[in-house]
Design a protein around this motif. Structure first.
Motif, PDB file in Angstrom:
ATOM      1  N   LEU A   1       6.522  -6.731 -10.983  1.00 30.54           N
ATOM      2  CA  LEU A   1       6.933  -5.719 -10.025  1.00 30.54           C
ATOM      3  C   LEU A   1       5.896  -4.609  -9.894  1.00 30.54           C
ATOM      4  O   LEU A   1       5.726  -4.031  -8.816  1.00 30.54           O
ATOM      5  CB  LEU A   1       8.287  -5.137 -10.426  1.00 30.54           C
ATOM      6  CG  LEU A   1       8.963  -4.200  -9.419  1.00 30.54           C
ATOM      7  CD1 LEU A   1       9.207  -4.914  -8.095  1.00 30.54           C
ATOM      8  CD2 LEU A   1      10.272  -3.661  -9.987  1.00 30.54           C
ATOM      9  N   ARG A   2       5.181  -4.303 -10.987  1.00 29.04           N
ATOM     10  CA  ARG A   2       4.176  -3.239 -10.937  1.00 29.04           C
ATOM     11  C   ARG A   2       3.058  -3.583  -9.965  1.00 29.04           C
ATOM     12  O   ARG A   2       2.607  -2.730  -9.182  1.00 29.04           O
ATOM     13  CB  ARG A   2       3.611  -2.996 -12.332  1.00 29.04           C
ATOM     14  CG  ARG A   2       2.548  -1.902 -12.374  1.00 29.04           C
ATOM     15  CD  ARG A   2       2.096  -1.614 -13.792  1.00 29.04           C
ATOM     16  NE  ARG A   2       3.195  -1.090 -14.595  1.00 29.04           N
ATOM     17  CZ  ARG A   2       3.087  -0.768 -15.884  1.00 29.04           C
ATOM     18  NH1 ARG A   2       1.929  -0.942 -16.506  1.00 29.04           N
ATOM     19  NH2 ARG A   2       4.123  -0.297 -16.548  1.00 29.04           N
TER      20      ARG A   2
ATOM     21  N   LYS B   1       4.348  -3.216  -6.427  1.00 25.71           N
ATOM     22  CA  LYS B   1       4.518  -1.828  -6.009  1.00 25.71           C
ATOM     23  C   LYS B   1       3.190  -1.125  -5.732  1.00 25.71           C
ATOM     24  O   LYS B   1       3.181  -0.034  -5.157  1.00 25.71           O
ATOM     25  CB  LYS B   1       5.288  -1.058  -7.083  1.00 25.71           C
ATOM     26  CG  LYS B   1       6.771  -1.378  -7.096  1.00 25.71           C
ATOM     27  CD  LYS B   1       7.535  -0.453  -8.032  1.00 25.71           C
ATOM     28  CE  LYS B   1       9.027  -0.662  -7.892  1.00 25.71           C
ATOM     29  NZ  LYS B   1       9.813   0.259  -8.766  1.00 25.71           N
TER      30      LYS B   1
ATOM     31  N   ALA C   1       5.816  -7.516  -0.571  1.00 28.43           N
ATOM     32  CA  ALA C   1       4.498  -7.701  -1.189  1.00 28.43           C
ATOM     33  C   ALA C   1       3.724  -8.821  -0.513  1.00 28.43           C
ATOM     34  O   ALA C   1       2.507  -8.708  -0.281  1.00 28.43           O
ATOM     35  CB  ALA C   1       4.668  -7.993  -2.677  1.00 28.43           C
TER      36      ALA C   1
ATOM     37  N   GLN D   1      16.487  -5.370  -3.341  1.00 26.69           N
ATOM     38  CA  GLN D   1      15.262  -4.573  -3.321  1.00 26.69           C
ATOM     39  C   GLN D   1      14.437  -4.820  -4.575  1.00 26.69           C
ATOM     40  O   GLN D   1      13.223  -4.804  -4.552  1.00 26.69           O
ATOM     41  CB  GLN D   1      15.637  -3.089  -3.202  1.00 26.69           C
ATOM     42  CG  GLN D   1      14.467  -2.132  -3.187  1.00 26.69           C
ATOM     43  CD  GLN D   1      13.717  -2.171  -1.894  1.00 26.69           C
ATOM     44  OE1 GLN D   1      14.160  -2.776  -0.936  1.00 26.69           O
ATOM     45  NE2 GLN D   1      12.550  -1.574  -1.866  1.00 26.69           N
ATOM     46  N   GLN D   2      15.101  -5.050  -5.695  1.00 20.53           N
ATOM     47  CA  GLN D   2      14.392  -5.228  -6.957  1.00 20.53           C
ATOM     48  C   GLN D   2      14.135  -6.698  -7.274  1.00 20.53           C
ATOM     49  O   GLN D   2      13.697  -7.034  -8.368  1.00 20.53           O
ATOM     50  CB  GLN D   2      15.210  -4.588  -8.101  1.00 20.53           C
ATOM     51  CG  GLN D   2      15.466  -3.103  -7.895  1.00 20.53           C
ATOM     52  CD  GLN D   2      14.189  -2.307  -7.830  1.00 20.53           C
ATOM     53  OE1 GLN D   2      13.206  -2.656  -8.469  1.00 20.53           O
ATOM     54  NE2 GLN D   2      14.184  -1.236  -7.047  1.00 20.53           N
TER      55      GLN D   2
ATOM     56  N   TRP E   1      11.219  -6.679  -2.622  1.00 19.46           N
ATOM     57  CA  TRP E   1       9.821  -6.488  -3.020  1.00 19.46           C
ATOM     58  C   TRP E   1       8.998  -7.760  -2.894  1.00 19.46           C
ATOM     59  O   TRP E   1       7.805  -7.704  -2.581  1.00 19.46           O
ATOM     60  CB  TRP E   1       9.752  -5.953  -4.444  1.00 19.46           C
ATOM     61  CG  TRP E   1       9.748  -4.455  -4.490  1.00 19.46           C
ATOM     62  CD1 TRP E   1      10.717  -3.640  -4.972  1.00 19.46           C
ATOM     63  CD2 TRP E   1       8.711  -3.603  -3.992  1.00 19.46           C
ATOM     64  NE1 TRP E   1      10.369  -2.323  -4.811  1.00 19.46           N
ATOM     65  CE2 TRP E   1       9.133  -2.264  -4.212  1.00 19.46           C
ATOM     66  CE3 TRP E   1       7.486  -3.813  -3.379  1.00 19.46           C
ATOM     67  CZ2 TRP E   1       8.367  -1.168  -3.850  1.00 19.46           C
ATOM     68  CZ3 TRP E   1       6.717  -2.729  -3.022  1.00 19.46           C
ATOM     69  CH2 TRP E   1       7.157  -1.421  -3.248  1.00 19.46           C
TER      70      TRP E   1
ATOM     71  N   LYS F   1      10.623  -0.231   3.534  1.00 20.01           N
ATOM     72  CA  LYS F   1      11.152   0.024   2.193  1.00 20.01           C
ATOM     73  C   LYS F   1      12.448  -0.733   1.930  1.00 20.01           C
ATOM     74  O   LYS F   1      12.850  -0.897   0.777  1.00 20.01           O
ATOM     75  CB  LYS F   1      11.381   1.526   2.012  1.00 20.01           C
ATOM     76  CG  LYS F   1      10.091   2.343   2.065  1.00 20.01           C
ATOM     77  CD  LYS F   1      10.370   3.827   1.915  1.00 20.01           C
ATOM     78  CE  LYS F   1       9.069   4.627   1.996  1.00 20.01           C
ATOM     79  NZ  LYS F   1       9.314   6.091   1.877  1.00 20.01           N
TER      80      LYS F   1
END
Length: 652
Positions: A33-34, A37, A123, A649-650, A119, A115
């Motif tokens: 996830l990092r 983001k 991405a 979202q996550q 993700w 947003k």
């Protein structure tokens, strides 16, 4: 030093674009996830650097820095400041940098305004956009830099901007066209990201649709203004010549129009998923193909940039990678895509799909007519010409069923319909169409050809059918105000788009059928008649502009003895390069244009002039504006700004 700063900013932007290509895609693949983001920050940083580089190019152009090759080749000290800014995209290198600006702006907008996306999908969309940015930045830095120096020897004066481009239309036409071209890369990226994610559901279509509408709106507006520029600037009274470069913008527009309708069906009914993805890939692929046509040097056109073959080879290679890779991915994943909805033959789904087919067939016709002469010549088989009659005839054939279905589609329901009530309504509409068309044409023109009647009737049919559908939806409510408020923005976009198409069809038909022109030789004081207008030649006066001189032919126009207008048709001679340009004089009106072009001086003080009477030509650009506005109003629809639940979202 300042040009080097602009180049260095592009190098930094290239680095961020490369990271944008790698980090989010790898993060989505590994579930990190990092890394995912990091994508928005990279997109924003890339955009800032590219825009800064473009501002540097504008600055050195305004400062007349002729040590920079691009400025020396496309600007001059006598050029007005607004055309100096225009010159920054008036040549190949600057136009590519403008493309990069649009690419980076679209990428940043996706990063900031998406947003609500999961993700993984967000991405991957940004990663694909990063990959496209890498390709064009590499092309710019390696082969098309606008910051190359001419040191130690440089000219004291520039070569000036091409006189054809010194027109208000060229100030806004290329940026709008590029916004549309590059905006379709967002639709492409959503399609590729959805294929990579494996989730080609209704939600994906909902996310992709507003971006596609925005890009399509800009592309429509760019084409419309380009048509107006050709009409007003080239001096021959034409608005479309089926030039290969004109076709290069028309092809992605046709496919993008099909894509919009297909996205609507996929979003609402969950069908045509694989077809929709293929259209998204094809639309942007045609944008890249258009870039190759314009910048490879394989054609000669007033619109084209004749460049060296190495540049064309690079674009062709990049085109092969993008198109080949995306189609390969599509082939491996398409078998996993299933339609969810069911429908019968008489339904809105089928009608929209059939019109999609007509749009794709029209695109193939344009593609064939554009590429076949080039391929034939490159293979050493000689030169062949596929001209205006071919395109006009083929499009006339396709327009008939397309326009009929365009009027019918909004009246149909999803899934299935009962035919008897619909047939009764269509018969009434057909009768009204024939009555209105007959009254209109025979009260306006002495002779009405059968084909002209049919084509005009198609425009009237679309307008009446759209108005009838609007009335039927409003009338079911207690009041007009309540009914209008209940209609969504997507419906209003459909109404505006279809009415715009009706205006365009009517304009093309009537302008083509009833435009008249006359070439005359006139001395001061002599008159000439065209239709009901009398043209009196008052002589020629000298003119002086900021970077040109020349003459203006003064013509006073009368109708029934009353003065209508005074026209000033110019023949300009630009100081640098001594190039001559004709500036037509136009008295525009809602129902007709009076168009005058000044020719060459003749003996005994006479001048040659070309006079045109063009009925309903303004409706063409009015229709284009309505169509483009339809693409923008959907963006205000709250349905496309909804939040996705936090667990999604996550998702990683």
């Amino acid at each position: 030093m300042i040009p080097e700063i602009g180049y260095f900013a592009l190098v930094l932007a290239m680095s961020l674009s490369l990271l944008l290509c790698i980090f989010p895609l790898w993060g989505a693949y590994t579930g990190n996830l990092r890394l995912m983001k990091a994508a928005p920050s990279l997109a924003i940083g890339q955009c800032i650097l590219v825009v800064f580089s473009f501002l540097v190019l504008i600055y050195i152009t305004l400062m007349d820095d002729f040590t920079v090759a691009y400025v020396a080749h496309h600007s001059s000290s006598s050029l007005p400041w607004y055309y100096k800014i225009t010159s920054t995209w008036g040549g190949h290198e600057g136009a590519i940098l403008l493309w990069l600006v649009m690419q980076s702006v679209w990428t940043m907008l996706v990063a900031v305004m998406s947003k609500s996306l999961p993700w993984v999908l967000r991405a991957r969309v940004l990663g694909v956009l990063g990959f496209l940015g890498v390709g064009f930045m590499l092309y710019t830095l390696w082969m098309s830099s606008p910051f190359e120096r001419l040191l130690p020897y440089f000219p004291v004066e520039g070569r000036d901007l091409n006189p054809l481009l010194q027109d208000p239309g060229m100030i806004i036409h290329p940026p709008l066209l590029y916004m549309g071209y590059v905006g379709l890369s967002v639709s492409f990226s959503f399609a590729i990201a959805a294929l990579l994610t494996g989730k080609l559901d209704n939600t994906w279509a909902k996310w992709s649709r507003p971006w596609t509408m925005a890009a399509w709106g800009f592309l429509t507006l760019g084409i419309t203004i380009g048509s107006w520029w050709a009409y007003s600037e080239l001096g021959w009274g034409g608005w479309w010549f089926w030039d290969p470069v004109e076709n290069a913008s028309l092809m992605p527009w046709l496919v993008a129009t099909a894509l919009l309708h297909s996205l609507s069906v996929t979003e609402k009914r969950g069908v045509f998923k694989s077809w929709t993805v293929l259209l998204a890939i094809t639309a942007f692929s045609l944008c890249l193909l258009g870039t190759f046509i314009v910048r490879s040097g394989i054609i000669v056109s007033v619109h084209a940039f004749a460049t060296d073959p190495d540049r064309g080879l690079f674009i062709l290679s990049f085109l092969a990678v993008v198109v080949g890779g995306s189609l390969a991915l599509y082939a491996t994943r398409v078998s996993q895509v299933y339609s969810e909805g069911r429908y019968q033959f008489i339904s809105r789904e089928v009608t929209l799909w059939v019109n999609n087919i007509f749009l794709v067939v029209a695109t193939l016709i344009v593609l064939l007519g554009t590429l076949l002469p080039m391929i034939h010549k490159e293979l050493g088989l000689g030169s062949i010409s596929i001209g205006v009659p071919f395109f006009n005839q083929m499009f006339a054939i396709l327009t008939v069923p397309f326009a009929i279905l365009l009027g019918i589609a909004p009246m149909l329901r999803w899934k299935q319909n009962k035919m008897p009530p619909l047939v009764k309504k269509w018969v009434v509409l057909l009768f009204a169409t024939l009555v209105i068309t007959t009254a209109w044409l025979f009260s306006s023109f002495e002779v009405v050809a059968p084909l002209t009647f049919v084509a005009t009737a198609l425009a009237v049919w679309i307008f009446i059918a759209t108005a009838t559908d609007l009335f039927s939806k409003v009338s079911v409510h207690s009041s007009l105000t309540v009914g209008l408020k209940k209609l969504g923005l997507s419906y209003w976009a459909m109404v505006l788009g279809h009415v715009g198409i009706a205006f365009v069809i009517a304009s093309v038909t009537l302008t083509s059928a009833y435009s008249v022109e006359r070439s005359v030789s006139m001395k001061p004081g002599e008159t000439a008649m065209l239709n009901e207008y009398e043209y009196r030649f008052d002589g020629v006066k000298e003119i002086r502009g900021p970077n040109y001189g020349g003459h203006a032919g003064v013509v006073t126009v009368f109708k029934d003895g009353e003065k209508v207008t005074k026209l000033y048709a110019e023949k300009r001679r630009y100081d640098i390069g001594m190039q001559f340009m004709t500036e037509a004089a136009i008295d525009d009106g809602f129902f007709r244009d009076l168009y005058l072009a000044l020719g060459e001086p003749l003996s005994a003080g006479a001048w040659s002039l070309r006079i045109y009477h063009k009925p309903y030509v303004r409706w063409m650009w009015l229709g284009g504006l309505l169509i483009s506005f339809a693409g923008f109003i959907v963006l205000a629809d709250k349905r496309y700004r909804g939040r996705v639940k936090k667990p999604q979202q996550q998702e990683a």
